[in-house]
Design an enzyme around this catalytic site. Structure first.
Site, PDB file in Angstrom:
ATOM      1  N   LYS A 175       0.847  -1.196   0.000  1.00 10.48           N
ATOM      2  CA  LYS A 175       0.000   0.000   0.000  1.00 10.48           C
ATOM      3  C   LYS A 175       0.885   1.249   0.000  1.00 10.48           C
ATOM      4  CE  LYS A 175      -1.698   2.959   2.625  1.00 10.48           C
ATOM      5  NZ  LYS A 175      -1.657   4.170   1.779  1.00 10.48           N
ATOM      6  N   CYS A 284      13.639  11.630   5.719  1.00 11.33           N
ATOM      7  CA  CYS A 284      13.793  11.378   7.162  1.00 11.33           C
ATOM      8  C   CYS A 284      15.248  11.525   7.550  1.00 11.33           C
ATOM      9  CB  CYS A 284      13.203  10.049   7.591  1.00 11.33           C
ATOM     10  SG  CYS A 284      13.552   8.727   6.494  1.00 11.33           S
TER      11      CYS A 284
HETATM   12  C1  UN1 Z   1      14.142   8.775   3.661  1.00 11.94           C
HETATM   13  O1  UN1 Z   1      14.552   9.894   3.909  1.00 11.94           O
HETATM   14  O2  UN1 Z   1      12.975   8.468   3.949  1.00 11.94           O
HETATM   15  O3  UN1 Z   1      19.780   8.188   2.645  1.00 11.94           O
HETATM   16  C2  UN1 Z   1      14.966   7.781   2.970  1.00 11.94           C
HETATM   17  C3  UN1 Z   1      18.978   8.825   1.954  1.00 11.94           C
HETATM   18  C4  UN1 Z   1      18.160   8.088   0.920  1.00 11.94           C
HETATM   19  C5  UN1 Z   1      16.987   7.465   1.561  1.00 11.94           C
HETATM   20  C6  UN1 Z   1      16.220   8.377   2.443  1.00 11.94           C
HETATM   21  N1  UN1 Z   1      18.971   7.082   0.296  1.00 11.94           N
HETATM   22  O4  UN1 Z   1      18.832  10.026   2.090  1.00 11.94           O
END
Ligand code: UN1
Length: 495
Positions: A175, A284
């Site tokens: 999903k 994130c």
């Molecule tokens: C995310 O920010 O949800 O390391 C993942 C990174 C990417 C993945 C981020 N390869 O910033």
């Protein structure tokens, strides 16, 4: 009429039983509809889970190298369609085109990597303490997984989950976020085209609160892999824990870049810009706190503001743009609210701090790159995840002060230090409480062949991506096998 996309259940593309749909919009121009997808209800999810359950036995017993061949073909197809998919990611999610293509590249990398796992998936063989007896541990699949993904990496994060889940012999109901469902649909179309049997991978669209929660807690689901906010992750973990389901969550971050007095300042400025404003801060792993040694604070700030001021904000498909919009109206409001909070808390707004609503920006969700200075470590803008183009600059007295500030939040996903001093680097490696530590590189840009995930409120359960301690642990359970071929009863610990 916008193109309409469907759910995939048991190898067939179908609408929601209710016939209801959701529209996906382009965040750079909300009047442009990317497509519509089904707003799935309980019936649709029930059917998808049923299909995944029915397909499990056949897929589980398919030799893992054969499963790997399907993944390998999926990687090749994704590579062939990289440009088209990258453009779609940019149109639907808003990140600039080089990042849209990078998103797809991460999915391709994961597909190749996990295809190779089809010929590894290794366990251990060890000697037995008894005669004519052998012992081994093997990875076995868990069953049917719910894979629930966010909008900020419309193809990469789904790929992080789908490929390890499938190579391990599980089946899945996927999903995707209801904000980026079309990119997710194209990804699934290509994976299915690679030769996946019906029911092994099912796709149901819908919103998180209704569809996602019903799916995660469904009695037919054995494991849940979720990426999204800490609030939702913790809620799902509580619900699933009580139902004895495996659950792993990748959640928020408040990632620091420490800039030491011995750092190469131009490198640190470039890294901080990319970490804070890449993907409009919607990772994130985004660098939302810049913790700068007091000796270089003034100079760093001058250089950083100077460069940030020059960033061009606009439609990610247009050439020469450095930063796209945020995903939607609601996210824009959340970011602008945090900017007000920062002002009220007494931080100094040194750059940006407002939405862009004129001319080419009129129909999108654009926010100027925003920098707060004079930020105190305890302020909400230095503690809470904003998920937008807002950087908080905090002054530190020395390395130990900087590390204390860095660790003084509830999150621990990514972290970084800019220094030319080998001892500073070693101390930061040892003491930063985060799942990822970068030296002389920003907090974003993790590679898929290493585990990805955080400490504290950033992660719960197993880690994602590759390598020891990575996603194969999320998607398999260990089984230990003892075979006695001595033809008599042998007693361990006794004979
Ligand atoms: C995310 O920010 O949800 O390391 C993942 C990174 C990417 C993945 C981020 N390869 O910033």
């Amino acid at each position: 009429m916008p193109e309409s996309f469907q759910n995939l259940i048991n190898g067939k593309w179908v609408s929601a039983a209710s016939g209801k749909t959701i529209e996906s919009q382009n965040p750079a121009d909300a009047s442009r509809i990317i497509g519509t997808v089904p707003a799935s209800g309980k019936d649709d999810i029930d059917r998808a889970v049923e299909a995944a359950k029915a397909a499990f036995q056949g897929w589980k017993t398919t030799p893992a190298p054969k499963r790997g061949e399907v993944l390998f073909r999926a990687a090749e197809l994704l590579l062939e369609h990289k440009d088209e998919l990258g453009r779609l990611v940019t149109a639907e999610m808003g990140k600039i085109l080089p990042e849209g293509l990078g998103d797809v590249q991460e999915a391709i990398d994961m597909a190749y990597y996990m295809a190779g796992e089809g010929r590894r998936l290794s366990g251990e063989t060890v000697p037995s303490e008894l005669y004519a007896k052998d012992c081994k541990s093997v990875r076995s699949p868990i069953g049917v997984f719910a894979l629930i993904t966010p909008w900020n990496f419309p193809t990469a994060i789904p790929a992080w989950k789908i490929f390890p889940c499938l190579i391990a012999g599980n089946t899945a109901v996927f999903k995707p976020s209801s904000y980026t469902p079309v990119a997710a649909t194209r990804l699934v179309e290509l994976i299915v085209e690679a030769g996946l049997p019906p029911g092994v991978l099912n796709l149901v669209h819908g919103t998180g609160d209704s569809t996602g929660e019903y799916l995660a807690t469904h009695p037919g689901i054995d494991g849940v892999s979720f990426t999204g906010s800490t609030a939702v992750g913790e809620k799902l973990a509580k619900l699933c824990g009580g139902l004895d389901k495996e659950i792993s969550c990748e959640m928020g971050g408040k990632n620091p870049i420490i800039v030491m007095d011995d750092a190469k300042l131009d490198l640190a400025v470039e890294g901080a810009l990319w970490g804070a404003f890449g993907t409009s801060g919607q990772r994130c792993t985004a660098a939302s706190r810049l913790i700068v040694h007091e000796k270089v604070h003034g100079r760093f700030l001058e250089m950083f503001l100077d460069s940030a001021r020059k960033l061009k904000v606009g439609d990610g498909l247009a050439p020469g743009i450095h930063m796209g919009p945020v995903i939607n109206e609601q996210q824009m409001k959340k970011v602008l609210d945090y900017i007000e909070i920062g002002k009220k808390e007494g931080a100094k707004l040194a750059l940006g701090g407002m939405a862009m609503k004129e001319g080419a920006h009129a129909k999108g969700f654009f926010i100027k790159p925003t920098v707060f200075t004079d930020v105190k470590a305890a302020m909400r803008i230095a503690q809470e995840e904003i998920f937008g183009p807002v950087a908080a600059v905090i002054k530190a007295a020395d390395l130990s002060d900087a590390i204390n500030i860095a660790n003084g939040v509830k999150y621990g996903l990514s972290s970084s230090i800019y220094t030319q001093d080998v001892n500073n680097s070693a101390i930061a490696e040892r003491d930063l409480d985060a799942g990822i530590v970068y030296i002389n590189a920003p907090t974003i840009g993790a590679e898929i062949q290493l585990p990805f995930g955080g400490t504290k409120k950033s992660g719960l359960g197993r880690k994602e991506a590759g390598g020891r301690g990575g996603a194969l642990d999320m998607f398999t359970k260990w089984k230990v096998i003892y075979r006695d071929f001595s033809g008599r009863l042998q007693k361990a610990q006794i004979d």
